[in-house]
Write a protein that holds these residues in place. Structure first.
Motif, short mmCIF file in Angstrom:
data_model
loop_
_atom_site.label_atom_id
_atom_site.label_comp_id
_atom_site.label_asym_id
_atom_site.label_seq_id
_atom_site.Cartn_x
_atom_site.Cartn_y
_atom_site.Cartn_z
N LEU A 116 0.83 -1.21 0.00
CA LEU A 116 0.00 0.00 0.00
C LEU A 116 0.87 1.26 0.00
N VAL A 117 1.94 1.22 -0.79
CA VAL A 117 2.79 2.40 -0.89
C VAL A 117 2.19 3.39 -1.88
N ASP A 118 2.53 4.63 -1.66
CA ASP A 118 2.13 5.72 -2.54
C ASP A 118 3.22 6.79 -2.45
N LYS A 119 2.96 7.94 -2.99
CA LYS A 119 3.95 9.02 -3.02
C LYS A 119 4.41 9.43 -1.62
N SER A 120 3.56 9.23 -0.62
CA SER A 120 3.93 9.63 0.74
C SER A 120 5.11 8.84 1.29
N PHE A 121 5.45 7.71 0.67
CA PHE A 121 6.59 6.91 1.12
C PHE A 121 7.91 7.39 0.53
N TYR A 122 7.85 8.29 -0.44
CA TYR A 122 9.07 8.81 -1.08
C TYR A 122 9.96 9.45 -0.01
N GLY A 123 11.16 8.93 0.15
CA GLY A 123 12.11 9.47 1.12
C GLY A 123 11.94 8.94 2.54
N GLU A 124 10.99 8.03 2.75
CA GLU A 124 10.79 7.42 4.08
C GLU A 124 12.09 6.75 4.51
N ASP A 125 12.45 6.91 5.77
CA ASP A 125 13.69 6.34 6.29
C ASP A 125 13.42 4.97 6.91
N LEU A 126 13.93 3.93 6.29
CA LEU A 126 13.72 2.56 6.79
C LEU A 126 14.34 2.32 8.16
N ILE A 127 15.26 3.17 8.55
CA ILE A 127 15.93 3.01 9.84
C ILE A 127 15.04 3.45 10.99
N SER A 128 14.21 4.47 10.77
CA SER A 128 13.39 5.02 11.85
C SER A 128 11.88 4.98 11.61
N SER A 129 11.45 4.57 10.43
CA SER A 129 10.03 4.57 10.10
C SER A 129 9.22 3.68 11.04
N LYS A 130 8.03 4.13 11.34
CA LYS A 130 7.11 3.34 12.17
C LYS A 130 6.15 2.54 11.29
N ARG A 131 6.19 2.77 9.96
CA ARG A 131 5.26 2.06 9.09
C ARG A 131 5.90 1.07 8.12
N ILE A 132 7.22 1.16 7.93
CA ILE A 132 7.89 0.21 7.02
C ILE A 132 9.38 0.12 7.38
N TRP A 133 9.92 -1.10 7.38
CA TRP A 133 11.33 -1.30 7.66
C TRP A 133 11.74 -2.70 7.19
N ILE A 134 13.05 -2.98 7.31
CA ILE A 134 13.56 -4.29 6.91
C ILE A 134 14.28 -4.89 8.10
N GLU A 135 14.00 -6.18 8.34
CA GLU A 135 14.62 -6.92 9.43
C GLU A 135 15.56 -7.98 8.87
N LYS A 136 16.58 -8.24 9.66
CA LYS A 136 17.54 -9.28 9.31
C LYS A 136 16.82 -10.61 9.10
N GLY A 137 17.28 -11.35 8.13
CA GLY A 137 16.73 -12.67 7.86
C GLY A 137 17.87 -13.62 7.55
N SER A 138 17.55 -14.71 6.91
CA SER A 138 18.59 -15.66 6.53
C SER A 138 18.12 -16.43 5.29
N ILE A 139 19.08 -17.00 4.63
CA ILE A 139 18.77 -17.81 3.46
C ILE A 139 18.68 -19.26 3.94
N PRO A 140 17.58 -19.92 3.64
CA PRO A 140 17.42 -21.30 4.09
C PRO A 140 18.54 -22.20 3.57
#
Length: 169
Positions: A116-140
């Protein structure tokens, strides 16, 4: 564990490969948080990369590509899809990674719709965002990573042949 800025402050090809198996997390509000494993990505280099939006220099559309690594770069295509990218490398380098597929969601247009991304996500900081980020994972264990040329960039001639698309299989 949320990825730190230093993860994104590397060359786009390295970041793209390392994003495979990580989790893209979206907080939709109302206590609805979903995590999807990243399964396909494409790297885009700086201004010299003829397949990159940076190839014509800075514009209002692509300005964020020259900014801090870990920011979101979204753009609208075909009048219907928001493409979700992450700015990488050092500030001033104009590199990014396109998220092409998530576990159970194939195609970058569908990824944007699910997020549900739109223009409002332009420039969003994945480090501090409360609505979108990336977490560490692993390759099976036993999973295969395939490298292929990028998709839909035949206009970029020799740059289209670079195997900068990574697929977790």
């Amino acid at each position: 564990m949320r990825l730190k800025r230093s993860f994104f402050a590397r060359d786009s090809i390295v970041v793209a490969r390392d994003l495979l198996g990580c989790f893209l997390v979206r907080d939709f509000g109302n206590k609805k948080v979903e995590r999807k494993k990243i399964t396909e990505v494409e790297a885009y280099g700086g201004e010299e990369d003829k397949a990159s939006h940076a190839r014509f220099g800075r514009t209002k559309r692509n300005q964020v590509m020259w900014e801090t690594p870990g920011l979101v770069y979204v753009y609208f295509v075909y009048g219907m899809y928001w493409m979700f990218n992450i700015v990488t490398a050092k500030k001033g380098k104009a590199q990014a990674v396109l998220i092409r597929s998530l576990e159970g969601i194939k195609g970058p247009g569908r990824v944007g719709r699910w997020l549900l991304v739109d223009k409002s996500f332009y420039g969003e900081d994945l480090i501090s965002s409360k609505r979108i980020w990336i977490e560490k994972g692993s390759i099976p264990k036993g999973a295969k990573i395939t490298k292929t040329p990028r998709i839909g960039v035949s206009y970029a001639k020799e740059w289209a042949k670079k195997k900068w698309r990574f697929v977790l299989g």
